[in-house]
Design an enzyme around this catalytic site. Structure first.
Site, PDB file in Angstrom:
ATOM      1  N   CYS A 145      41.197 -15.588  38.480  1.00 16.45           N
ATOM      2  CA  CYS A 145      40.851 -16.340  39.689  1.00 16.45           C
ATOM      3  C   CYS A 145      41.824 -15.940  40.788  1.00 16.45           C
ATOM      4  O   CYS A 145      42.989 -16.358  40.777  1.00 16.45           O
ATOM      5  CB  CYS A 145      40.911 -17.843  39.444  1.00 16.45           C
ATOM      6  N   GLN A 245      47.182 -31.408  49.625  1.00 19.79           N
ATOM      7  CA  GLN A 245      46.614 -30.253  50.312  1.00 19.79           C
ATOM      8  C   GLN A 245      46.529 -29.088  49.330  1.00 19.79           C
ATOM      9  O   GLN A 245      47.391 -28.901  48.481  1.00 19.79           O
ATOM     10  CB  GLN A 245      47.472 -29.864  51.522  1.00 19.79           C
ATOM     11  N   CYS A 366      39.360 -31.805  57.846  1.00 15.83           N
ATOM     12  CA  CYS A 366      38.772 -30.767  56.993  1.00 15.83           C
ATOM     13  C   CYS A 366      37.280 -30.620  57.265  1.00 15.83           C
ATOM     14  O   CYS A 366      36.579 -29.931  56.524  1.00 15.83           O
ATOM     15  CB  CYS A 366      39.012 -31.091  55.516  1.00 15.83           C
TER      16      CYS A 366
END
Length: 413
Positions: A145, A245, A366
């Site tokens: 990943c 975050q 966001c």
């Protein structure tokens, strides 16, 4: 049956969009200008082949891309990707009739994501651990990943084994994995009710592999080392599953913008304060009043403050700002404020801020659409928009953060 399409633009979610006589068709993993064949189903289609490639197409960073639904635009050249993300903020402001120059996107580097939420499921072939396949509930078993910190990627086999040990259900469940200063913090949800023997085996596994904590549905199963995250100089013991975050560099970039804008403020309000990522940094120069509806997060913030040194006074208040926003009269006691709400934004709270005399405001969001709505409220209340900075912390996804800096001129007496 495959159909030939020409891709006209890149959609908001990262899909290529082909305009047809019957309306737009969304085709994942395609780029503007490409000619492709795809199997159509109503307004969506599955890519079969790229007949003519865009010059902006690059080799994806991950071999799972195209199967895994975690990333949408790994195939897009970096400059075009950054422009696309910045444009999401530009278009949202324009739709709300807000005129303001938008800064260049603050980029997100690969291998910086400190928290990921993985899906898991027990199958006849073994336990699957990864992200859901694009537009599916099927799980793509991860071997790599490129967005996640190496501490997470290097522990995938360990996490897969732990997921197998705690699994007490035939249904999919989730594991939020967070890199902390103390080690990996694992918070599982919907994994089923474990028996005592199962709990003991899982606890021994956590200790043996040096993990910081294991919790299931909010209950701490074992915590060999309290997970700690640094906010400036304050070490904060984060609760299980608490908001954080996604990347530390993005968090620092947002905090730096807020700190620079509020540098003259002696007393600051931090609304939707969470565990204190803004409050405890701002407290290096200003007194801070942190307001948050989550009691566990607020307790962590308070503990971080009490054990830190060199900070000005930080007070806290547990309050649901959606149900009971701070009134303009309460806000008038502050020289500045920062607010960082969930995706729904802070419409009611902004109506109170707009009526206040707080001279300096930092809006963090966001969701460009709700940010634009909230900014429109503040502008109607007399604020001036000084700067908007888009920040990328969800690499190769459609999501983008933004920080807006506002000022309200002092009233003439």
């Amino acid at each position: 049956m495959s159909v030939r399409f020409t891709i006209d633009r890149l959609g908001a979610q990262g899909d290529g969009v082909a305009n047809t006589e019957t309306g737009p068709v969304f085709i994942p993993f395609t780029l503007p200008g490409e000619v492709v064949t795809a199997a159509r189903e109503r307004d969506r289609a599955t890519l079969m082949a790229v007949l003519e490639k865009s010059p902006l197409r690059i080799e994806p960073a991950c071999r799972h891309f195209g199967d895994c639904g975690g990333c949408a635009v790994q195939h897009l050249e970096a400059g075009a990707y950054r422009a696309w993300k910045r444009d999401k903020v530009v278009h949202a402001l324009r739709a709300a009739r807000i005129e303001c120059e938008v800064d260049d996107l603050v980029p997100c580097a690969p291998h910086t994501r400190r928290r990921v939420t993985l899906s898991a499921r027990r199958t006849e072939a073994g336990l699957l651990l990864g992200f859901n396949r694009h537009m599916s509930t099927q799980i793509v078993d991860l071997d790599e990943c490129p967005i996640a910190l190496p501490q997470i990627v290097g522990a995938l086999d360990t996490l897969r084994e732990l997921a197998s040990l705690i699994c007490a259900t035939s249904r999919p469940f989730h594991m939020a994995v967070t890199v902390t200063a103390s080690g990996l913090d694992i918070a599982a949800s919907d994994s089923g009710r474990m028996g005592e023997r199962q709990r003991q085996i899982a606890s021994n596994f956590v200790i043996h592999h040096g993990l910081a904590r294991l919790s299931v549905d909010g209950e701490i199963i074992i915590e060999p080392k309290k997970p700690v995250v640094m906010f400036g100089t304050a070490a904060v013991p984060v609760p299980p599953g608490s908001f954080l975050q996604a990347t530390e560099p993005a968090e620092q970039a947002m905090a730096d913008l807020a700190g620079q804008h509020l540098a003259r403020a002696k007393k600051v309000a931090d609304l939707f304060a969470g565990c204190g990522s803004f409050a405890l940094r701002l407290a290096m120069k200003s007194e801070v009043h942190a307001v948050e509806g989550d009691g566990a997060a607020l307790a962590a913030l308070d503990r971080g403050f009490r054990f830190a040194s060199g900070l000005k006074r930080v007070t806290s208040e547990k309050r649901d700002l959606f149900r009971r926003p701070l009134t303009f009269k309460e806000l008038n006691g502050f020289d500045g404020l920062v607010f960082d709400p969930p995706r729904a934004g802070a419409e009611d709270q902004c109506r109170q801020i707009a009526r206040s005399d707080v001279p300096l405001v930092v809006a963090v969001s966001c969701n460009p659409a709700t940010l634009a709505r909230d900014l429109a409220i503040l502008l109607a209340g007399g604020y001036r928009l000084k700067r908007v900075t888009p920040i990328d912390q969800f690499l190769w996804s459609p999501h983008v953060e933004a920080v807006a800096l506002l000022e309200k001129p002092k009233k003439r007496r």
